[in-house]
Design a protein around this motif. Structure first.
Motif, PDB file in Angstrom:
ATOM      1  N   ARG A  76      -7.964  12.102   0.270  1.00  0.00           N
ATOM      2  CA  ARG A  76      -7.065  11.875  -0.799  1.00  0.00           C
ATOM      3  C   ARG A  76      -5.392  11.702   0.054  1.00  0.00           C
ATOM      4  O   ARG A  76      -4.808  11.128  -0.649  1.00  0.00           O
ATOM      5  CB  ARG A  76      -6.787  12.925  -1.758  1.00  0.00           C
ATOM      6  CG  ARG A  76      -6.342  14.420  -1.400  1.00  0.00           C
ATOM      7  CD  ARG A  76      -6.238  15.272  -2.399  1.00  0.00           C
ATOM      8  NE  ARG A  76      -5.616  16.745  -1.934  1.00  0.00           N
ATOM      9  CZ  ARG A  76      -6.408  17.604  -1.469  1.00  0.00           C
ATOM     10  NH1 ARG A  76      -7.672  17.536  -2.011  1.00  0.00           N
ATOM     11  NH2 ARG A  76      -6.092  18.809  -0.985  1.00  0.00           N
ATOM     12  N   ALA A  77      -5.452  12.165   1.265  1.00  0.00           N
ATOM     13  CA  ALA A  77      -4.272  12.170   1.733  1.00  0.00           C
ATOM     14  C   ALA A  77      -3.874  10.806   2.378  1.00  0.00           C
ATOM     15  O   ALA A  77      -4.704  10.272   3.091  1.00  0.00           O
ATOM     16  CB  ALA A  77      -4.202  13.164   2.831  1.00  0.00           C
ATOM     17  N   SER A  78      -2.890  10.209   1.949  1.00  0.00           N
ATOM     18  CA  SER A  78      -2.410   8.948   2.370  1.00  0.00           C
ATOM     19  C   SER A  78      -1.950   8.863   3.859  1.00  0.00           C
ATOM     20  O   SER A  78      -2.080   8.090   4.608  1.00  0.00           O
ATOM     21  CB  SER A  78      -1.331   8.311   1.605  1.00  0.00           C
ATOM     22  OG  SER A  78      -0.077   8.946   1.585  1.00  0.00           O
ATOM     23  N   VAL A  79      -1.177   9.956   4.435  1.00  0.00           N
ATOM     24  CA  VAL A  79      -0.780  10.457   5.601  1.00  0.00           C
ATOM     25  C   VAL A  79      -1.262  11.986   6.002  1.00  0.00           C
ATOM     26  O   VAL A  79      -0.697  13.016   5.404  1.00  0.00           O
ATOM     27  CB  VAL A  79       0.698  10.149   5.841  1.00  0.00           C
ATOM     28  CG1 VAL A  79       1.128  10.386   7.342  1.00  0.00           C
ATOM     29  CG2 VAL A  79       1.249   8.548   5.611  1.00  0.00           C
ATOM     30  N   PRO A  80      -2.480  11.998   6.592  1.00  0.00           N
ATOM     31  CA  PRO A  80      -2.866  13.375   6.510  1.00  0.00           C
ATOM     32  C   PRO A  80      -1.835  14.286   7.442  1.00  0.00           C
ATOM     33  O   PRO A  80      -1.503  13.798   8.717  1.00  0.00           O
ATOM     34  CB  PRO A  80      -4.077  13.326   7.184  1.00  0.00           C
ATOM     35  CG  PRO A  80      -4.734  11.993   7.015  1.00  0.00           C
ATOM     36  CD  PRO A  80      -3.290  11.206   6.825  1.00  0.00           C
ATOM     37  N   LYS A  81      -1.434  15.278   7.173  1.00  0.00           N
ATOM     38  CA  LYS A  81      -0.762  16.592   7.808  1.00  0.00           C
ATOM     39  C   LYS A  81      -1.577  17.782   7.899  1.00  0.00           C
ATOM     40  O   LYS A  81      -1.609  18.217   6.838  1.00  0.00           O
ATOM     41  CB  LYS A  81       0.509  16.552   7.365  1.00  0.00           C
ATOM     42  CG  LYS A  81       1.336  15.539   7.108  1.00  0.00           C
ATOM     43  CD  LYS A  81       1.802  14.861   8.650  1.00  0.00           C
ATOM     44  CE  LYS A  81       2.754  13.743   8.510  1.00  0.00           C
ATOM     45  NZ  LYS A  81       3.086  13.277   9.699  1.00  0.00           N
TER      46      LYS A  81
END
Length: 182
Positions: free
Chosen positions: A92-97
């Motif tokens: 689900r993360a567009s930019v994983p952090k």
């Protein structure tokens, strides 16, 4: 060694830079100046490696509570997180952090392609000070940070050159020099 001048009146690193210096040890000079937050807010997939679970969990909670400050969901990987929960986050993360302790870095690396991520090793001085009694955790970081597409070891508590860990002796050092406030 490189020095970055931080102008008088600057409160946060994000006021003067978009990204942290890369592939170096960065002595940010001032605690609470937003180094970790800078890495969590930019558009680069990142793993932020910290010495304590509470640091990771705190940033994850902040990202839920303050969407304005944290545009990307921060996910804390710890022993309570299942592989399915982590996989769902990655989908689900567009930019994983991803926040993780030194001990759990290997677990995260097994689920991602490190070459697609930047790694911030936060509180670098703790990696040094804990090396003697958390050697396995320290070695996970020291033996794996080069697998990432870029890295930064960051601290507000510089480690003197004679105490630099052998694995980091050839890495550039960048010092933030904050101009005094009048």
């Amino acid at each position: 060694t490189t020095t970055i001048k931080i102008p008088k009146g600057t409160e946060y690193l994000s006021d003067v830079m978009q990204e942290l210096p890369m592939n170096c040890v960065f002595n940010k000079g001032v605690p609470g100046c937003g180094g970790t937050t800078l890495a969590l807010n930019n558009g680069i997939p990142a793993v932020v490696c910290v010495p304590f679970i509470s640091l990771a969990d705190n940033k994850a909670i902040q990202s839920i509570d303050n969407k304005e400050l944290y545009p990307h969901e921060v996910f804390s990987v710890n022993s309570k997180v299942t592989e399915d929960e982590f996989s769902e986050y990655l989908l689900r993360a567009s930019v994983p952090k991803i926040m993780v302790t030194y001990d759990s870095l290997k677990r995260v690396m097994e689920q991602i392609n490190p070459a697609e991520y930047y790694i911030l090793i936060d509180e670098y001085h703790c990696l040094f000070t804990q090396h003697s009694f958390r050697k396995n955790a320290a070695l996970v970081v020291l033996n794996n940070y080069k697998a990432f597409k870029g890295f930064t070891f960051i601290t507000a508590t510089p480690v003197y050159e004679e105490f630099t860990l052998e694995e980091l002796k050839d890495i550039d050092i960048v010092n933030a020099e904050w101009e005094e406030s009048s």
